[in-house]
Design an enzyme around this catalytic site. Structure first.
Site, mmCIF file in Angstrom:
data_model
loop_
_atom_site.group_PDB
_atom_site.id
_atom_site.type_symbol
_atom_site.label_atom_id
_atom_site.label_comp_id
_atom_site.label_asym_id
_atom_site.label_seq_id
_atom_site.Cartn_x
_atom_site.Cartn_y
_atom_site.Cartn_z
ATOM 1 N N ASP A 84 36.305 99.517 5.953
ATOM 2 C CA ASP A 84 35.831 99.118 4.617
ATOM 3 C C ASP A 84 35.078 97.792 4.744
ATOM 4 O OD1 ASP A 84 35.955 98.416 1.591
ATOM 5 O OD2 ASP A 84 36.785 100.433 1.662
ATOM 6 N N ASP A 85 35.031 97.028 3.690
ATOM 7 C CA ASP A 85 34.202 95.811 3.632
ATOM 8 C C ASP A 85 34.627 94.779 4.694
ATOM 9 O OD1 ASP A 85 32.285 94.106 2.680
ATOM 10 O OD2 ASP A 85 33.042 94.044 0.627
ATOM 11 N N LYS A 161 30.833 105.260 3.075
ATOM 12 C CA LYS A 161 31.252 104.903 1.714
ATOM 13 C C LYS A 161 30.239 103.896 1.195
ATOM 14 C CE LYS A 161 34.926 102.272 -0.690
ATOM 15 N NZ LYS A 161 36.317 101.771 -0.594
ATOM 16 N N ASP A 163 29.274 101.498 -1.678
ATOM 17 C CA ASP A 163 29.779 100.798 -2.856
ATOM 18 C C ASP A 163 28.615 100.358 -3.749
ATOM 19 O OD1 ASP A 163 31.659 99.712 -4.504
ATOM 20 O OD2 ASP A 163 32.585 98.425 -2.995
ATOM 21 N N SER A 195 30.041 105.423 -4.928
ATOM 22 C CA SER A 195 30.838 104.679 -5.918
ATOM 23 C C SER A 195 30.110 104.531 -7.247
ATOM 24 C CB SER A 195 31.169 103.283 -5.378
ATOM 25 O OG SER A 195 31.951 103.380 -4.230
ATOM 26 N N ARG A 220 33.922 107.911 -6.194
ATOM 27 C CA ARG A 220 34.944 107.117 -6.877
ATOM 28 C C ARG A 220 34.629 107.137 -8.369
ATOM 29 N NH1 ARG A 220 37.258 102.680 -4.838
ATOM 30 N NH2 ARG A 220 37.812 102.375 -7.006
ATOM 31 N N ASP A 224 39.603 100.358 -8.767
ATOM 32 C CA ASP A 224 40.320 100.293 -7.484
ATOM 33 C C ASP A 224 41.826 100.432 -7.687
ATOM 34 O OD1 ASP A 224 37.846 99.657 -6.565
ATOM 35 O OD2 ASP A 224 38.387 97.688 -5.772
HETATM 36 C C1 GLA Z 1 35.102 97.585 -4.224
HETATM 37 C C2 GLA Z 1 35.562 98.997 -3.893
HETATM 38 C C3 GLA Z 1 36.808 98.934 -3.019
HETATM 39 C C4 GLA Z 1 36.514 98.147 -1.746
HETATM 40 C C5 GLA Z 1 35.998 96.758 -2.108
HETATM 41 C C6 GLA Z 1 35.503 95.992 -0.886
HETATM 42 O O1 GLA Z 1 36.001 96.927 -5.045
HETATM 43 O O2 GLA Z 1 35.815 99.752 -5.040
HETATM 44 O O3 GLA Z 1 37.256 100.233 -2.694
HETATM 45 O O4 GLA Z 1 35.581 98.843 -0.984
HETATM 46 O O5 GLA Z 1 34.904 96.830 -3.032
HETATM 47 O O6 GLA Z 1 34.972 94.743 -1.196
#
Ligand code: GLA
Length: 417
Positions: A84-85, A161, A163, A195, A220, A224
């Protein structure tokens, strides 16, 4: 003359209609994706001196790829290891403008990591953001979409993914499909997780599900997930209250995504863990864990690897379930699954969720008919969390009594006879 042209034009039109109705044509995610992702548990921990086992680093993802295999998760179907990030350097490469993984935390680059993951028989996922920056402030794809799609392919990425922080919401309806097209153009099959509807919902806009189905393998829908029962229940309520517009759009190749599994972390009890796993399976949700796989207690691991529950999630029909009934704070969630009888009656997965917290387990009777199960020959009922609980055959007018723990779930398969 006109006849020939008519057939020709008609053929073209038919091809176009077929293309529109086929959805994202990458042949991926025919079942809800299963895997592991860093965000919910490991967030943006970047200090590897202070937190060597938790920081977003090559080591974290190699360790989890290894654990997926050695702890039996891969055998149960968990496949994607998704960064992820917080994996990026704060700046692109000066000369090439390519994205660069953090040089200290990913010293061997992402190809080495993706090789490691692939050697374990697993697949490699990566996070990016449609806007100028990721949600945690690292560079996003917006001005470099083609280059970034190509870079992902060079890194042997299998799942993206994308975002939507730091982006114009009004650009997303064209920008997300464009990035998907660029991913496809690389020739490397990559699952595409969008997302974009979550950001639209946040801004009070209605997502275009037909477009989502056409351009994304999963999306999504909403906020979150955090490590608490409260967060879990809010997500369940969002999906239930909006099920009329959300549920019909989930299906093979294109899934609604209520966000990660919390099991194995700090916030959910044993019963609440069973509850999330059951409801995510009813919702045909992607089963993406976010936890420290070295620290998952055996009884929670058993829930995560429960083959009967996973089979519900992965049912080949891919029909998303719904919340259908609520009585005395016991909710009934139901999903049509295989096998289907010759006369067309589905089998069902049925979850009874207790929203009660008044102490004792709560007994509640339903007739099978009240659950909306009307197969004339009845159902063989199996307890999905307790194979030793032999329940036998129930007819439509039979009474079905279940006893649900506070904030817990009971979960059954009604196989149509
Ligand atoms: C958003 C996404 C999360 C995650 C964060 C990372 O909030 O919805 O799932 O990926 O960013 O910064």
């Amino acid at each position: 003359m006109y006849g020939t042209w008519g057939v020709f034009l008609g053929g073209i039109l038919l091809l176009q209609v077929l293309q529109l109705s086929m959805g994202l044509d990458n042949g991926l995610a025919l079942k809800p994706p299963m895997g592991w992702m860093s965000w919910e548990r490991f967030r943006c921990i970047t200090d590897c001196k202070l937190y060597p086992d938790e920081c977003i680093s090559e080591q974290l993802f190699q360790r989890h790829a290894d654990l997926l295999v050695s702890e039996g998760y891969a055998d149960a179907g968990y496949e994607y290891v998704i960064i992820d990030d917080c994996w990026l350097e704060k700046n692109r490469d000066n000369d090439t403008q390519k994205l660069v993984a953090d040089r200290k935390r990913f010293p061997n680059g992402l190809n080495a990591l993706s090789d490691h993951i692939h050697k374990q028989g697993l697949k490699f996922g990566l996070y990016q953001d449609y806007g100028t920056n990721t949600c945690a402030g690292y560079p996003g794809v917006i001005k470099h979409m083609k280059l970034d799609a190509q870079t992902f392919a060079e890194w042997d990425v299998d799942y993206v993914k994308l975002d939507g922080c730091y982006a114009n919401i009004s650009d997303m309806a064209t920008g997300y499909p464009e990035f998907g097209r660029l991913l496809n153009e690389t020739g490397r099959p990559m699952v595409y997780s969008c997302s974009w509807p979550a950001y639209q919902e946040d801004a009070g806009e209605m997502p275009d599900y037909e477009s989502l189905k056409q351009h994304c393998n999963l999306w999504r829908n909403w906020d979150d997930i955090d490590d608490s029962l409260e967060s879990l229940m809010q997500i369940m309520d969002y999906f239930a209250k909006n099920q009329d517009r959300i549920q019909p759009h989930g299906g093979p190749g294109h899934w609604n995504d209520p966000d990660m599994l919390l099991l194995g972390n700090y916030g959910l009890s044993y019963d609440q863990s069973k509850l999330q796993m059951a409801i995510w399976s009813i919702m045909a949700a992607p089963l993406i864990m976010s936890n420290d796989l070295a620290a998952v207690r055996p009884e929670i691991k058993d829930i995560l690897q429960n083959r009967a529950v996973i089979a519900v999630d992965q049912d080949e029909l891919g029909i998303q379930g719904r919340r259908v009934l609520s009585r005395n704070q016991i909710e009934v969630w139901k999903r049509p699954i295989t096998p289907v009888t010759k006369s067309g009656h589905h089998s069902y997965a049925v979850a009874f969720v207790s929203r009660r917290d008044d102490g004792a387990p709560y007994s509640i009777p339903f007739t099978v008919n009240e659950l909306g199960l009307r197969n004339p020959k009845g159902y063989n009922v199996q307890d999905l969390y307790d194979a030793s609980n032999k329940l036998g055959v129930f007819q439509s007018d039979s009474q079905f009594i279940t006893r649900v723990n506070p904030n817990g779930v009971t979960f059954y398969k009604f196989t149509a006879l």
